[in-house]
Design a protein around this motif. Structure first.
Motif, PDB file in Angstrom:
ATOM      1  N   HIS B 160      35.157  -2.310  59.483  1.00 50.82           N
ATOM      2  CA  HIS B 160      35.149  -2.304  58.029  1.00 50.82           C
ATOM      3  C   HIS B 160      35.094  -0.871  57.493  1.00 50.82           C
ATOM      4  N   SER B 161      34.288  -0.052  58.144  1.00 50.09           N
ATOM      5  CA  SER B 161      34.153   1.335  57.673  1.00 50.09           C
ATOM      6  C   SER B 161      35.459   2.111  57.881  1.00 50.09           C
ATOM      7  N   ILE B 162      36.156   1.846  58.994  1.00 51.25           N
ATOM      8  CA  ILE B 162      37.447   2.519  59.238  1.00 51.25           C
ATOM      9  C   ILE B 162      38.480   2.054  58.208  1.00 51.25           C
ATOM     10  N   PHE B 163      38.421   0.777  57.890  1.00 51.44           N
ATOM     11  CA  PHE B 163      39.325   0.238  56.867  1.00 51.44           C
ATOM     12  C   PHE B 163      39.101   0.957  55.528  1.00 51.44           C
ATOM     13  N   ARG B 164      37.822   1.055  55.120  1.00 47.51           N
ATOM     14  CA  ARG B 164      37.501   1.706  53.842  1.00 47.51           C
ATOM     15  C   ARG B 164      37.943   3.164  53.849  1.00 47.51           C
ATOM     16  N   GLU B 165      37.629   3.829  54.948  1.00 40.25           N
ATOM     17  CA  GLU B 165      37.948   5.250  55.048  1.00 40.25           C
ATOM     18  C   GLU B 165      39.469   5.459  55.009  1.00 40.25           C
ATOM     19  N   GLY B 166      40.174   4.602  55.749  1.00 44.52           N
ATOM     20  CA  GLY B 166      41.645   4.671  55.789  1.00 44.52           C
ATOM     21  C   GLY B 166      42.242   4.530  54.401  1.00 44.52           C
ATOM     22  N   ILE B 167      41.716   3.551  53.634  1.00 43.66           N
ATOM     23  CA  ILE B 167      42.203   3.331  52.262  1.00 43.66           C
ATOM     24  C   ILE B 167      42.006   4.614  51.432  1.00 43.66           C
ATOM     25  N   THR B 168      40.845   5.212  51.618  1.00 43.09           N
ATOM     26  CA  THR B 168      40.541   6.443  50.860  1.00 43.09           C
ATOM     27  C   THR B 168      41.595   7.518  51.126  1.00 43.09           C
ATOM     28  N   TYR B 169      41.910   7.746  52.422  1.00 41.59           N
ATOM     29  CA  TYR B 169      42.913   8.778  52.758  1.00 41.59           C
ATOM     30  C   TYR B 169      44.292   8.394  52.231  1.00 41.59           C
ATOM     31  N   MET B 170      44.584   7.111  52.236  1.00 43.73           N
ATOM     32  CA  MET B 170      45.891   6.671  51.716  1.00 43.73           C
ATOM     33  C   MET B 170      45.978   6.951  50.214  1.00 43.73           C
ATOM     34  N   MET B 171      44.873   6.714  49.519  1.00 43.73           N
ATOM     35  CA  MET B 171      44.879   6.938  48.069  1.00 43.73           C
ATOM     36  C   MET B 171      44.963   8.433  47.749  1.00 43.73           C
ATOM     37  N   GLU B 172      44.355   9.215  48.587  1.00 40.67           N
ATOM     38  CA  GLU B 172      44.397  10.673  48.376  1.00 40.67           C
ATOM     39  C   GLU B 172      45.826  11.193  48.477  1.00 40.67           C
ATOM     40  N   ASP B 173      46.566  10.680  49.483  1.00 39.86           N
ATOM     41  CA  ASP B 173      47.922  11.202  49.685  1.00 39.86           C
ATOM     42  C   ASP B 173      48.791  10.105  50.322  1.00 39.86           C
ATOM     43  N   PRO B 174      49.800   9.623  49.605  1.00 38.67           N
ATOM     44  CA  PRO B 174      50.651   8.557  50.151  1.00 38.67           C
ATOM     45  C   PRO B 174      51.299   8.925  51.489  1.00 38.67           C
ATOM     46  N   LYS B 175      51.401  10.216  51.803  1.00 37.60           N
ATOM     47  CA  LYS B 175      51.974  10.583  53.113  1.00 37.60           C
ATOM     48  C   LYS B 175      51.082  10.103  54.267  1.00 37.60           C
ATOM     49  N   ASN B 176      49.829   9.812  53.951  1.00 40.40           N
ATOM     50  CA  ASN B 176      48.905   9.339  54.997  1.00 40.40           C
ATOM     51  C   ASN B 176      49.050   7.840  55.292  1.00 40.40           C
ATOM     52  N   ILE B 177      49.811   7.151  54.425  1.00 36.83           N
ATOM     53  CA  ILE B 177      49.807   5.680  54.508  1.00 36.83           C
ATOM     54  C   ILE B 177      50.226   5.181  55.890  1.00 36.83           C
ATOM     55  N   SER B 178      51.335   5.698  56.380  1.00 38.47           N
ATOM     56  CA  SER B 178      51.823   5.207  57.660  1.00 38.47           C
ATOM     57  C   SER B 178      50.788   5.412  58.768  1.00 38.47           C
ATOM     58  N   ARG B 179      50.228   6.622  58.850  1.00 42.60           N
ATOM     59  CA  ARG B 179      49.259   6.896  59.928  1.00 42.60           C
ATOM     60  C   ARG B 179      47.972   6.075  59.765  1.00 42.60           C
ATOM     61  N   CYS B 180      47.479   6.028  58.511  1.00 43.31           N
ATOM     62  CA  CYS B 180      46.228   5.287  58.309  1.00 43.31           C
ATOM     63  C   CYS B 180      46.410   3.790  58.573  1.00 43.31           C
ATOM     64  N   THR B 181      47.603   3.270  58.277  1.00 40.01           N
ATOM     65  CA  THR B 181      47.849   1.850  58.593  1.00 40.01           C
ATOM     66  C   THR B 181      47.722   1.632  60.101  1.00 40.01           C
ATOM     67  N   HIS B 182      48.289   2.568  60.864  1.00 42.74           N
ATOM     68  CA  HIS B 182      48.118   2.488  62.320  1.00 42.74           C
ATOM     69  C   HIS B 182      46.639   2.498  62.704  1.00 42.74           C
ATOM     70  N   TYR B 183      45.870   3.405  62.102  1.00 37.55           N
ATOM     71  CA  TYR B 183      44.440   3.496  62.444  1.00 37.55           C
ATOM     72  C   TYR B 183      43.717   2.174  62.158  1.00 37.55           C
ATOM     73  N   ILE B 184      44.083   1.608  60.987  1.00 32.27           N
ATOM     74  CA  ILE B 184      43.417   0.348  60.620  1.00 32.27           C
ATOM     75  C   ILE B 184      43.790  -0.755  61.621  1.00 32.27           C
ATOM     76  N   MET B 185      45.060  -0.742  62.038  1.00 34.68           N
ATOM     77  CA  MET B 185      45.482  -1.721  63.045  1.00 34.68           C
ATOM     78  C   MET B 185      44.751  -1.502  64.368  1.00 34.68           C
ATOM     79  N   VAL B 186      44.618  -0.230  64.752  1.00 36.73           N
ATOM     80  CA  VAL B 186      43.917   0.064  66.015  1.00 36.73           C
ATOM     81  C   VAL B 186      42.479  -0.461  65.944  1.00 36.73           C
TER      82      VAL B 186
END
Lengths: 253, 216
Positions: B160-186
């Motif tokens: 849950h914490s990785i999910f929240r953190e990932g969302i935060t980075y995605m909101m900060e910069d859309p270029k992070n979306i692809s990588r953070c989605t991978h992290y959330i999946m992992v």
């Protein structure tokens, strides 16, 4: 066992001369259920079975202490009539043992001993008993032929019919399939399943798969003692006693 | 007869242990490849997928044969029932390792965001759970799996914490979306691996005691 019991023993001990063959056996056998007794050779399972209709009385130097009750009555009480007891508690043996008479006479024998004389009545009993024993269709055309002409499996079902003819409450079976082939065995097993609607069956078998297939309750005996008794599913899935576990997984016996 | 059967049962357990260890190895190596952004190591995980699959098929067949030929009862039956569950769980664990390894291609061009957040820590905890569940299967030692349920709660919280953190980075910069989605999946894969460890533990408990418990 919370179900109504039909036969029960309390602290039953039996000696053949010096040999203490049954040691403080207390068991309750539920009515209209199949109870299997398993255990290695010489553990006392047949001896216990034979106590239930006092067949051990026929052996010299047997001493029995403790109590056996059938329908809440002590079967060793002086008032107990052994013939009546054996009518109520019938027995089927390991080897089919039909009388050297016709099929009809084999089944009619018991009712005659108990006083049935009427031909029509006897005919009815014979047919009904043979039907209950799932052999009627195979023998109806030749019920006046000798029983010795039947196959082993048919003879065994005839013996069951003979037992049923006197309307017992309990049927004791001592290794009833050990002399039969797998098909005849399957027929007897199917029959046992049907018999429990009207009777209580106690079966001794050294074939554990058979005990697991046909019984509702299983008792495991070892060296004259009843080690564990419970629902068959529990005994074969997770027995409580290590001895039971070791026996049914083939680690001894 | 019984002796031969019990020898075969021992072999079944030994084979299952090997398969469980391969699943665990694929998971550990997949995570290591991700942490180090090592494509070659990641490819080596992917290469084991056929092997682990074949092992599962072979062990499953062994189980059915043992049942058909020996009609096992009591603990013998429970060992086989447990084994059938353990191989399914182990295959899944191995496959999640492969799925994690397969993210490495996309995740090795740039440095990881926030050092992969809590993923390495979460992976250590999940793999420890898998280790203990396998060790309990091997050794019949139930103490190893006593606290698995509370360890699984920690895993859920980390996901849950990785999910929240990932969302935060995605909101900060859309270029992070692809990588953070991978992290959330992992993180999701790791959480599933921990669940499979719990499944193994439940079945080991059944194998040992005949009692059904729920661990989650």
């Amino acid at each position: 066992m919370s179900e109504n019991s039909i036969i029960s023993t309390t602290n039953l001990n039996l000696w053949y001369n010096e040999k203490h063959a049954l040691q403080s056996v207390s068991i309750r056998v539920p009515k209209n259920r199949v109870t299997a007794l398993i255990g290695p050779s010489g553990c006392g399972k047949s001896t216990l079975l034979r106590c239930f209709n006092r067949l051990n009385d026929l052996i010299d130097n047997v001493k029995i202490t403790g109590e056996i009750k059938l329908d809440d009555e002590n079967i060793h009480a002086p008032a107990t009539d052994v013939v009546t007891l054996r009518k109520k508690v019938g027995m089927v043996f390991q080897k089919p043992n039909p009388f050297p008479k016709t099929i009809y006479e084999n089944v009619a024998y018991g009712p005659r001993v108990h006083g049935v004389r009427d031909k029509a009545e006897l005919d009815k009993i014979v047919e009904q008993s043979l039907r209950h024993a799932a052999i009627w269709d195979e023998v109806k055309e030749r019920i006046h032929d000798s029983a010795l002409g039947l196959s082993g499996g048919q003879q065994q079902r005839l013996c069951i019919a003979r037992t049923l003819a006197v309307e017992p409450e309990v049927i004791l079976m001592d290794e009833p399939c050990s002399a039969l082939d797998p098909i005849a065995t399957a027929k007897i097993e199917n029959l046992i399943e049907r018999l429990k609607e009207d009777y209580t069956v106690i079966i001794v078998t050294h074939n554990m798969q058979q005990a697991a297939r046909v019984s509702d309750y299983t008792g495991f005996m070892y060296l004259g003692k009843l080690i564990e008794c419970g629902k068959t599913r529990q005994i074969f899935e997770h027995p409580k006693e290590e001895l039971t576990e070791n026996y049914i997984t083939g680690r001894f016996g | 007869m019984a002796e031969k059967f019990h020898t075969e049962l021992k072999k079944l357990k030994a084979d299952t242990l090997k398969m469980a260890q391969l699943g665990r190895f694929m998971l550990r190596t997949g995570v290591d490849a991700l942490i180090r952004q090592d494509k070659e190591l990641a490819a080596s995980v992917d290469a084991r997928k056929v092997e682990i699959h074949d092992m599962e098929v072979r062990i499953e067949e062994q189980c059915y044969q043992l049942v058909a030929l020996n009609q096992p009862m009591a603990k013998d039956m429970r060992i086989i029932a447990c084994t059938l569950k353990v191989i399914t769980a182990s295959l899944r664990i191995g496959r999640y390792g492969k799925s994690i390894a397969n993210t490495v291609a996309d995740l090795s061009t740039k440095p990881h965001i926030a050092n992969l957040m809590s993923i390495p820590h979460m992976a250590d905890l999940a793999i420890d759970m898998v280790d203990d569940a396998i060790a309990a299967y091997e050794s019949d030692n139930l103490r190893l799996i006593e606290d698995l349920s509370s360890r699984d709660d920690t895993i859920d919280a980390l996901r849950h914490s990785i999910f929240r953190e990932g969302i935060t980075y995605m909101m900060e910069d859309p270029k992070n979306i692809s990588r953070c989605t991978h992290y959330i999946m992992v993180a999701r894969y790791l959480e599933r691996c921990a669940d499979h460890a719990c499944k193994i533990a439940e079945n080991v408990q059944y194998m040992e005691t005949g009692e059904r418990v729920e661990i989650h």
